[in-house]
Enzyme design. Structure first.
Site, PDB file in Angstrom:
ATOM      1  N   GLN A  15      -2.676  -7.309  -9.607  1.00 34.69           N
ATOM      2  CA  GLN A  15      -1.807  -6.448 -10.617  1.00 34.69           C
ATOM      3  C   GLN A  15      -2.467  -6.767 -12.030  1.00 34.69           C
ATOM      4  O   GLN A  15      -2.409  -5.938 -13.049  1.00 34.69           O
ATOM      5  CB  GLN A  15      -0.374  -7.156 -10.401  1.00 34.69           C
ATOM      6  CG  GLN A  15       0.598  -6.812 -11.608  1.00 34.69           C
ATOM      7  CD  GLN A  15       1.947  -7.452 -11.236  1.00 34.69           C
ATOM      8  OE1 GLN A  15       2.783  -6.754 -10.762  1.00 34.69           O
ATOM      9  NE2 GLN A  15       2.452  -8.470 -11.972  1.00 34.69           N
TER      10      GLN A  15
ATOM     11  N   LYS B  37      -1.013 -15.119 -10.313  1.00 32.93           N
ATOM     12  CA  LYS B  37      -0.475 -15.129  -8.960  1.00 32.93           C
ATOM     13  C   LYS B  37      -0.786 -13.657  -8.380  1.00 32.93           C
ATOM     14  O   LYS B  37      -1.097 -13.587  -7.455  1.00 32.93           O
ATOM     15  CB  LYS B  37       0.921 -15.489  -9.089  1.00 32.93           C
ATOM     16  CG  LYS B  37       1.772 -15.219  -7.816  1.00 32.93           C
ATOM     17  CD  LYS B  37       2.112 -16.222  -6.967  1.00 32.93           C
ATOM     18  CE  LYS B  37       2.644 -15.936  -5.590  1.00 32.93           C
ATOM     19  NZ  LYS B  37       3.648 -14.642  -5.929  1.00 32.93           N
ATOM     20  N   ASP B  38      -0.353 -12.655  -9.261  1.00 33.04           N
ATOM     21  CA  ASP B  38      -0.324 -11.385  -8.773  1.00 33.04           C
ATOM     22  C   ASP B  38      -1.721 -10.925  -9.506  1.00 33.04           C
ATOM     23  O   ASP B  38      -1.789 -10.180 -10.568  1.00 33.04           O
ATOM     24  CB  ASP B  38       0.550 -10.587  -9.413  1.00 33.04           C
ATOM     25  CG  ASP B  38       1.959 -11.144  -8.753  1.00 33.04           C
ATOM     26  OD1 ASP B  38       2.406 -10.299  -7.702  1.00 33.04           O
ATOM     27  OD2 ASP B  38       2.728 -12.026  -9.534  1.00 33.04           O
TER      28      ASP B  38
ATOM     29  N   GLY C 201       0.918 -13.562 -14.767  1.00 34.58           N
ATOM     30  CA  GLY C 201       0.443 -14.463 -13.852  1.00 34.58           C
ATOM     31  C   GLY C 201      -0.703 -14.010 -13.107  1.00 34.58           C
ATOM     32  O   GLY C 201      -0.667 -12.924 -12.557  1.00 34.58           O
TER      33      GLY C 201
ATOM     34  N   MET D 243       4.398 -21.013  -6.564  1.00 33.26           N
ATOM     35  CA  MET D 243       5.627 -20.613  -6.779  1.00 33.26           C
ATOM     36  C   MET D 243       6.027 -19.050  -6.749  1.00 33.26           C
ATOM     37  O   MET D 243       5.095 -18.270  -7.237  1.00 33.26           O
ATOM     38  CB  MET D 243       6.232 -21.134  -8.102  1.00 33.26           C
ATOM     39  CG  MET D 243       6.199 -22.659  -8.194  1.00 33.26           C
ATOM     40  SD  MET D 243       7.217 -23.304  -9.261  1.00 33.26           S
ATOM     41  CE  MET D 243       7.039 -25.000  -9.363  1.00 33.26           C
ATOM     42  N   SER D 244       6.971 -18.724  -6.274  1.00 30.96           N
ATOM     43  CA  SER D 244       7.516 -17.418  -6.059  1.00 30.96           C
ATOM     44  C   SER D 244       8.969 -17.072  -5.997  1.00 30.96           C
ATOM     45  O   SER D 244       9.475 -18.085  -5.350  1.00 30.96           O
ATOM     46  CB  SER D 244       6.743 -16.569  -4.682  1.00 30.96           C
ATOM     47  OG  SER D 244       7.402 -15.420  -4.403  1.00 30.96           O
TER      48      SER D 244
ATOM     49  N   GLU E 129       9.258 -21.953 -12.486  1.00 25.76           N
ATOM     50  CA  GLU E 129       8.402 -22.636 -13.439  1.00 25.76           C
ATOM     51  C   GLU E 129       7.400 -21.796 -13.610  1.00 25.76           C
ATOM     52  O   GLU E 129       6.825 -21.798 -14.904  1.00 25.76           O
ATOM     53  CB  GLU E 129       8.010 -24.007 -12.600  1.00 25.76           C
ATOM     54  CG  GLU E 129       7.430 -24.907 -13.847  1.00 25.76           C
ATOM     55  CD  GLU E 129       8.013 -25.055 -15.140  1.00 25.76           C
ATOM     56  OE1 GLU E 129       7.415 -25.039 -16.199  1.00 25.76           O
ATOM     57  OE2 GLU E 129       9.568 -25.246 -15.091  1.00 25.76           O
ATOM     58  N   GLY E 130       6.978 -20.777 -12.594  1.00 26.89           N
ATOM     59  CA  GLY E 130       5.607 -19.948 -12.920  1.00 26.89           C
ATOM     60  C   GLY E 130       6.186 -19.129 -14.110  1.00 26.89           C
ATOM     61  O   GLY E 130       5.327 -18.810 -14.982  1.00 26.89           O
ATOM     62  N   HIS E 131       7.393 -18.575 -14.026  1.00 27.07           N
ATOM     63  CA  HIS E 131       7.981 -17.626 -15.079  1.00 27.07           C
ATOM     64  C   HIS E 131       7.964 -18.244 -16.371  1.00 27.07           C
ATOM     65  O   HIS E 131       7.668 -17.792 -17.370  1.00 27.07           O
ATOM     66  CB  HIS E 131       9.283 -16.848 -14.508  1.00 27.07           C
ATOM     67  CG  HIS E 131       9.562 -16.142 -13.250  1.00 27.07           C
ATOM     68  ND1 HIS E 131       9.986 -16.444 -12.389  1.00 27.07           N
ATOM     69  CD2 HIS E 131       8.947 -14.960 -13.031  1.00 27.07           C
ATOM     70  CE1 HIS E 131       9.939 -15.490 -11.391  1.00 27.07           C
ATOM     71  NE2 HIS E 131       9.232 -14.615 -11.872  1.00 27.07           N
TER      72      HIS E 131
HETATM   73  P1  AMP Z   1       7.763 -11.508 -10.663  1.00 30.60           P
HETATM   74  O1  AMP Z   1       9.068 -11.783 -11.192  1.00 30.60           O
HETATM   75  O2  AMP Z   1       7.661 -11.997  -9.438  1.00 30.60           O
HETATM   76  O3  AMP Z   1       7.547 -10.022 -10.858  1.00 30.60           O
HETATM   77  O4  AMP Z   1       6.714 -12.235 -11.753  1.00 30.60           O
HETATM   78  C1  AMP Z   1       6.809 -11.980 -13.067  1.00 30.60           C
HETATM   79  C2  AMP Z   1       5.750 -12.542 -13.682  1.00 30.60           C
HETATM   80  O5  AMP Z   1       5.403 -13.925 -13.447  1.00 30.60           O
HETATM   81  C3  AMP Z   1       4.284 -12.058 -13.179  1.00 30.60           C
HETATM   82  O6  AMP Z   1       3.354 -11.671 -14.312  1.00 30.60           O
HETATM   83  C4  AMP Z   1       3.902 -12.796 -12.302  1.00 30.60           C
HETATM   84  O7  AMP Z   1       2.365 -12.908 -12.005  1.00 30.60           O
HETATM   85  C5  AMP Z   1       4.136 -14.195 -12.682  1.00 30.60           C
HETATM   86  N1  AMP Z   1       4.294 -15.393 -11.903  1.00 30.60           N
HETATM   87  C6  AMP Z   1       5.059 -15.536 -10.639  1.00 30.60           C
HETATM   88  N2  AMP Z   1       4.717 -16.248  -9.914  1.00 30.60           N
HETATM   89  C7  AMP Z   1       3.949 -17.064 -10.618  1.00 30.60           C
HETATM   90  C8  AMP Z   1       3.155 -18.431 -10.538  1.00 30.60           C
HETATM   91  N3  AMP Z   1       3.600 -19.047  -9.354  1.00 30.60           N
HETATM   92  N4  AMP Z   1       2.641 -18.655 -11.391  1.00 30.60           N
HETATM   93  C9  AMP Z   1       2.141 -18.168 -12.436  1.00 30.60           C
HETATM   94  N5  AMP Z   1       2.563 -16.874 -12.860  1.00 30.60           N
HETATM   95  C10 AMP Z   1       3.738 -16.453 -11.780  1.00 30.60           C
END
Ligand code: AMP
Length: 282
Positions: free
Chosen positions: A153, A149-150, A147, A184-185, A35-37
């Site tokens: 970054q 979350k990072d 996000g 979420m991760s 759901e974050g993505h």
């Molecule tokens: P990732 O696939 O983990 O590299 O994340 C891709 C994008 O989704 C990055 O910009 C992350 O910061 C964002 N993201 C990952 N998890 C979350 C979350 N729980 N809430 C908001 N954004 C997120």
């Protein structure tokens, strides 16, 4: 939704969108959508005419002992989720098309990358900024969404975009959490049932830190309390717990409206989780 796999093809499509006067929103990811993505993709859809999501598990941002080979992956599943959010193009390149033989360039952001995740994952942010410079050139976005979350970054990306004059608006999006509070991760998928309580200590200790900040406790006292709450779980080893100024990421002793707490914790030395929050609500 179209799935595209080569940089040349995505660049042609992006150029065509621009020729037609359409705005492009980019959501870079490493896949295994949650759901974050999806919330980033929905935001991109609201803000721009065409949404490009990239799915690339970028080897350059992983250290030798990290989880590159085990990173969760299911293109079919991710395609369906992205399509349901209104994504127009999913760009999922092969490693060989992103890093051809003889690849020898890198983008490095000084200073902001020295601490926090940059200190415990040497080279990580060079991998992130280099792949993003490539993705920006390939997808020609007007807006790119990341996000919070990072958190580090996002600060590094804003710096790079400003310093290198990328004509792209960078938008941050708040952390999306499970009902339990867990941020979420994609890496949460590695957590076993008996590790969940330990994982929840990150968000629980952040809630406690926010209460303490309201009570005007010092940064040092808050860090001690958070450390105690997390290390109560034998599964947890702390990578870092820091309170920094949310703009320049420098350590701050006194809590103010810019103070941000950031945590990185390893669960059973297998799963590295991060979380963060502003300490005082605006
Ligand atoms: P990732 O696939 O983990 O590299 O994340 C891709 C994008 O989704 C990055 O910009 C992350 O910061 C964002 N993201 C990952 N998890 C979350 C979350 N729980 N809430 C908001 N954004 C997120």
């Amino acid at each position: 939704m179209k799935v595209i796999s080569t940089p040349a093809a995505i660049q042609r499509i992006a150029q065509e969108f621009r020729k037609q006067g359409l705005t492009i929103g980019l959501v870079p990811t490493m896949g295994w959508f949650h759901e974050g993505h999806l919330s980033l993709m929905r935001k991109a859809k609201e803000k721009t005419d065409r949404v490009i999501t990239t799915l690339f598990v970028n080897p350059m941002q992983f250290g030798p002992s990290e989880d590159l080979d085990n990173y969760p992956h299911d293109l079919e599943r991710d395609c369906k989720l992205a399509e349901d959010c209104g994504v127009d193009i999913l760009f999922a390149p092969e490693k060989s098309s992103m890093y051809s033989d003889g690849f020898a360039s890198a983008v490095h952001v000084e200073g902001l990358t020295d601490t926090l995740c940059g200190a415990s994952r040497p080279g990580h942010f060079d991998g992130v900024t280099t792949v993003l410079a490539k993705l920006f050139n390939q997808t020609l976005p007007h807006i790119a969404i990341f996000g919070e979350k990072d958190f580090q970054q996002l600060a590094v990306i804003r710096r790079m975009v400003k310093d290198l004059d990328f004509p792209i608006e960078i938008l941050g999006h708040p952390i999306v959490r499970e009902a339990s509070g867990l941020a979420m991760s994609s890496r949460n998928t590695y957590l076993k049932d008996n590790e969940m309580e330990a994982a929840l200590s990150l968000s629980a200790s952040i809630s406690q830190a926010k209460e303490f900040a309201k009570e005007k406790k010092s940064a040092a006292d808050i860090i001690v309390a958070v450390t105690k709450k997390i290390t109560k779980h034998k599964e947890c080893s702390i990578d870092y717990i820091e309170i920094v100024n949310g703009i320049n990421l420098k350590s701050c002793a006194k809590i103010d409206s810019k103070s941000q707490i950031l945590l990185a914790v390893k669960i059973n030395n297998r799963i590295r989780l991060i979380d963060n929050s502003q300490l005082l609500e605006n």
